[in-house]
Scaffold this active site. Structure first.
Site, PDB file in Angstrom:
ATOM      1  N   GLU A 177       0.816  -1.220   0.000  1.00 37.33           N
ATOM      2  CA  GLU A 177       0.000   0.000   0.000  1.00 37.33           C
ATOM      3  C   GLU A 177       0.849   1.269   0.000  1.00 37.33           C
ATOM      4  OE1 GLU A 177      -3.787  -0.376   2.495  1.00 37.33           O
ATOM      5  OE2 GLU A 177      -2.436  -1.785   3.480  1.00 37.33           O
TER       6      GLU A 177
ATOM      7  N   SER B  62      -6.449  -2.466   1.496  1.00 37.77           N
ATOM      8  CA  SER B  62      -6.692  -2.007   0.129  1.00 37.77           C
ATOM      9  C   SER B  62      -7.128  -3.125  -0.808  1.00 37.77           C
ATOM     10  CB  SER B  62      -5.449  -1.308  -0.434  1.00 37.77           C
ATOM     11  OG  SER B  62      -5.155  -0.155   0.309  1.00 37.77           O
TER      12      SER B  62
ATOM     13  N   TYR C 284      -8.889   3.073  -5.881  1.00 37.70           N
ATOM     14  CA  TYR C 284      -7.859   4.084  -6.118  1.00 37.70           C
ATOM     15  C   TYR C 284      -7.695   4.536  -7.564  1.00 37.70           C
ATOM     16  CZ  TYR C 284      -6.656   2.373  -1.495  1.00 37.70           C
ATOM     17  OH  TYR C 284      -6.704   2.006  -0.183  1.00 37.70           O
TER      18      TYR C 284
ATOM     19  N   ARG D 169     -11.483   4.084  10.474  1.00 38.61           N
ATOM     20  CA  ARG D 169     -12.629   3.863   9.593  1.00 38.61           C
ATOM     21  C   ARG D 169     -13.117   2.432   9.776  1.00 38.61           C
ATOM     22  NH1 ARG D 169     -10.544   3.362   4.714  1.00 38.61           N
ATOM     23  NH2 ARG D 169     -11.433   1.274   4.427  1.00 38.61           N
TER      24      ARG D 169
ATOM     25  N   ASP E 264     -15.677  -0.543   8.311  1.00 41.70           N
ATOM     26  CA  ASP E 264     -16.379  -0.939   7.080  1.00 41.70           C
ATOM     27  C   ASP E 264     -17.456  -1.969   7.381  1.00 41.70           C
ATOM     28  OD1 ASP E 264     -14.562   0.700   5.782  1.00 41.70           O
ATOM     29  OD2 ASP E 264     -13.219  -0.960   5.268  1.00 41.70           O
TER      30      ASP E 264
ATOM     31  N   GLU F 296     -14.261  -4.832   8.840  1.00 38.19           N
ATOM     32  CA  GLU F 296     -12.919  -4.599   9.374  1.00 38.19           C
ATOM     33  C   GLU F 296     -12.802  -3.168   9.850  1.00 38.19           C
ATOM     34  OE1 GLU F 296     -10.019  -3.777   5.700  1.00 38.19           O
ATOM     35  OE2 GLU F 296     -11.062  -5.699   5.533  1.00 38.19           O
TER      36      GLU F 296
ATOM     37  N   ASN G  10      -9.973   0.037  10.005  1.00 35.12           N
ATOM     38  CA  ASN G  10      -8.715   0.580   9.486  1.00 35.12           C
ATOM     39  C   ASN G  10      -8.218   1.681  10.410  1.00 35.12           C
ATOM     40  OD1 ASN G  10      -8.612  -0.575   6.474  1.00 35.12           O
ATOM     41  ND2 ASN G  10     -10.718  -0.086   6.999  1.00 35.12           N
TER      42      ASN G  10
ATOM     43  N   GLY H 186      -6.896   6.016   4.331  1.00 31.92           N
ATOM     44  CA  GLY H 186      -6.283   6.762   3.244  1.00 31.92           C
ATOM     45  C   GLY H 186      -6.623   8.241   3.273  1.00 31.92           C
TER      46      GLY H 186
END
Length: 305
Positions: free
Chosen positions: A18, A146, A212, A251, A253, A266, A268, A272
């Protein structure tokens, strides 16, 4: 706060899968820092970490290193040992959140909703996954982000190929039922749950390209959820983050199952900050521009074991 006397090191990049995502976000974070009066000391850790960090002699560190070693507790441990305040979660919470199966075990133990799973470490265990979870599956490395090494699977033959690829990235692989979605995400900043974002990729799932590179992925704010489910997602995000011991920002999800229930996927701990990234989008929707967001994260920097 007057930042004139602060020396802020912005750690980014590295050699992991990443690293380019981190480099993309670094540009935005550095510019936001300049807008609040900080001239960041930019350190791409692919060129080394300890020597440039000691030379910089920072008063605090903004950690923007995704994956290993920025999200797994290793970098946090180094900064703790050096006594340098840093952004984001501490050593223990970072290591736990980076381990997807153990994250889910913590959530399950607290009664938080998440999909069943099987963890495998070789191809011979593929049949167990199908017997326990069915033929429609989602496969990903236990310690990656990612969507690197992630696969949507339809049947046993595809499963073995997916596990083989995921094992190139990790020694353990997480297998879950393939949920119909859609996918949602909630950013958390200093105890505040940001607006829910609904994610609609043009591909089968929200993979690396959709995250991305693609301009076809749709991000919905409002999310499309009912007000009740929106509030539920925000509360679940706060509880899921707290369960892992996360701090400052992150974050969480979600995927929706076939019955319309939200399931945790999950967490994070270093989200990003690039042009397609989700936390900045949600922060903007709440009235917080990127310089404000960066300042809030920096203000909470500490030596956190």
């Amino acid at each position: 706060m007057n930042w004139a006397d602060e020396r802020v090191a912005l750690l980014f990049g590295g050699l992991g899968s990443e690293a380019d995502v981190s480099r993309d976000g670094k540009q935005n974070v550095a510019q936001a820092m300049r807008e609040i009066g900080i001239e960041p000391i930019e350190i791409d850790i692919k060129d080394g970490l300890l020597e440039p960090l000691m030379a910089a002699n920072p008063t605090r560190v903004f950690n923007l290193v995704h994956g290993r070693p920025g999200e797994d507790g290793v970098l946090q441990g180094l900064l703790c040992a050096l006594g340098i305040p840093f952004t984001g979660s501490g050593v223990g919470a970072s290591a736990l959140a980076f381990d997807k199966p153990r994250t889910k075990q913590v959530w399950e133990s607290l009664g938080l909703p998440t999909a069943p799973m099987v963890v495998v470490n070789d191809l011979e265990q593929a049949d167990i996954c199908v017997k326990r979870l069915g033929p429609e599956l989602f496969v990903k490395p236990a310690h990656e982000g990612s969507s690197v090494g992630a696969h949507a699977v339809h049947g046993a033959n595809q499963l073995k190929v997916a596990i083989e690829d995921a094992l190139k990235h990790d020694t353990r692989v997480l297998v879950e039922p393939l949920l119909p979605g859609p996918e949602f995400t909630v950013g958390v900043v200093r105890g505040l749950a940001l607006p829910v974002i609904g994610i609609r990729p043009s591909s089968e799932f929200y993979d690396y390209k959709a995250k991305y590179q693609s301009n076809e992925t749709e991000y919905h704010i409002p999310s499309g959820l009912s007000s009740e489910l929106e509030a539920e997602a925000q509360q679940l995000a706060l509880e899921a983050s707290e369960a892992l011991g996360c701090r400052t920002w992150g974050r969480v999800d979600f995927m929706m199952d076939e019955t319309g229930h939200l399931l945790l996927v999950e967490c994070n701990t270093v989200p990003g900050m690039g042009s397609h990234s989700l936390v900045p989008k949600a922060a903007r929707a709440s009235g917080m521009d990127l310089p404000m967001l960066i300042e809030q994260i920096l203000l909470d920097a500490e030596v956190s074991p």
